[in-house]
Design a protein around this motif. Structure first.
Motif: not given
Ligand code: TRP
Ligand code: ZN
Length: 473
Positions: A426-454
């Protein structure tokens, strides 16, 4: 092949010379597109340029309901342009200048009539930074959204209010009105003496001359135009500066002062809690604008300073302040990504309750999943009407699947990764795209990167993109 090097260089030089000779004769700019192909609002925004700053100077007289404005738009051409569009609905355009020279312009865009086409005297070169100045006036329109709600320019009991989600800001200033083009702003509003004008960012000056007062607001961080606002009326203003919280500026309609006092006094507390959960606050000031209940049909997360029709509950305050991270700093690339705003802001309410002696997020999730699953009343059925990442039409982008089922997606992620990783996400997502734009694919990729075993594929399929209800609880 030592000899080929000088030959290649000579050919390159000739090519450059030839191209330079052609420049301005053969090469022609093209017209920028009248929209950015948003899947829900195809005419919103415009192609070919990127705005970096809006300098808006507007005067408003509530009695005559008349606004006169000058918009100085600084932008960068993303290609060679012979013409470009701005979005402006209603209002009379008196003149347009580009790079200090008078430019031709026309109004169009079919029924919606939201396109202002500008033809600069000279083509704009790709990469060039240019300034366009639009002078306009009129009685700004209230716009009815596809879902029937009202935005744009709203008349209030004692003035007016500009609300811009998703397309209302084109009622009061010309611009590139799509969330993908964020910019900084200076917004100066002049109103009859005795009234105030409240906007986004920080108040730089307040000057009264000959019976009119000008309020100059500065927004130094990027802002999407749908969260720009102007509120004109009588307000009780309070400023506060506390340890460890951004400066607070609240403006409250006199009739709402008593009812709002205790909840607005909690802004610093909510901000500290939010920073603990979501990470550093992305803006330089915070606050709220409280209007009368009838003045607007909903609250909105206008940047720095959300608008509330009547005194908000603490949950609604939490929701709109959470949007400052999720929505205003991390902004959707298109209106399809709305659940990234509303799912997060809804989940913030659940987390607040959990941390303050109310139901846990798990309780809320269970109630929605189990109870609403077997409950066929309209209200609970609505949660399953469509997947949050695929609203069926523009009229449905603020329906409950975007809010509640969006929140449930976040809870499913939390269940899969545990609290530590969840808060990292939740915090990393806000930091990674701070002052930017993001879409759903960016989000799912981000979550997968943060929890590679899941393996998240089931969550994405059943909760985010899937039609119908997920499997029975
Ligand atoms: N974003 C607002 C909120 O949740 C609600 C809202 C107002 C909205 N107008 C909208 C959502 C238009 C989507 C589209 O606080
Ligand atoms: Zn919201």
């Amino acid at each position: 092949m030592p000899r080929s090097v000088p030959v290649a260089r000579a050919v390159a030089v000739l090519l450059v010379l030839a191209l330079a000779a052609c420049d301005g004769e053969v090469r022609r700019g093209v017209a920028g597109a009248a929209g950015v192909r948003d899947p829900y609002f195809p005419k919103a925004g415009n192609g070919g340029y990127d705005v970096t700053h809006y300098g808006l100077t507007v005067g408003y007289d509530p009695e005559a309901r008349r606004l006169s404005g000058e918009a100085e738009i600084t932008a960068r051409a993303e290609r060679d342009l012979s013409a470009f569009n701005l979005d402006l609905k209603g209002m009379d355009v008196e003149s347009v200048e580009v790079a200090g020279e008078a430019a031709r312009f026309s109004r169009g865009g079919g029924q919606e009539g939201q396109e202002l086409t500008v033809r600069p005297r000279d083509d704009l070169d790709e990469g060039a930074v240019f300034t366009a100045v639009v002078r306009y006036s009129g009685s700004p329109e209230t716009i009815t959204d596809p879902d029937g709600s009202e935005e744009g320019w709203l008349r209030t009991a004692d003035g007016a209010l500009g609300l811009g989600e998703p397309t209302g800001s084109m009622a009061w200033f010309p611009g590139n009105h799509h969330p993908s083009d964020k910019a900084t702003y200076d917004i100066t509003v002049t109103v009859p003496e005795g009234l105030r004008a409240v906007s986004n960012g920080e108040l730089r000056s307040e000057v009264t001359k000959r019976g009119r007062t000008s309020f100059a607001w500065h927004v130094g961080e990027p802002m999407a135009s749908y969260v720009a606002t102007v509120a004109v009326g009588e307000y009780e203003v309070r400023r506060s500066k506390g340890e460890g919280v951004p400066p607070v500026y609240t403006a409250v309609d006199p009739s709402q002062v008593k009812e709002s006092r205790s909840v607005l006094a909690r802004i610093p507390e909510v901000m500290k809690w939010a920073e603990l959960n979501f990470g550093p606050y992305p803006f330089s000031s915070v606050g709220a604008i409280v209007e009368r209940e009838d003045d607007a049909g909903y609250a909105l997360e206008t940047q720095n300073r959300p608008v509330f029709p009547g005194a908000p509950s603490v949950e609604l305050l939490v929701h709109e302040l959470a949007h400052q991270w999720y929505g205003n700093s991390v902004t959707p690339k298109t209106w399809r990504d709305m659940w990234l705003n509303e799912g997060f802001a809804t989940y913030a309410e659940w987390l607040w309750a959990e941390d303050h002696g109310g139901d846990s997020a798990q309780d809320v999730f269970d109630a929605l999943y189990r109870d609403a699953y077997y409950d066929t009343r309209e209200a609970s059925d609505a949660v399953w009407a469509f997947p949050p990442a695929k609203p069926p039409s523009a009229a449905r982008i603020s329906d409950s699947p975007v809010y509640q089922r969006g929140g449930m997606v976040l809870h499913k992620i939390r269940q899969s990764v545990g609290d530590d990783t969840f808060y990292d996400i939740v915090q990393g997502w806000a930091a990674a795209h701070r002052h930017g734009n993001a879409d759903t694919a960016d989000f799912t990729a981000y979550v997968e990167k943060k929890a590679p075993g899941v393996d998240f594929s089931g969550i994405w399929k059943d909760w985010l993109y899937g039609d119908g209800k997920p499997d029975r609880p």
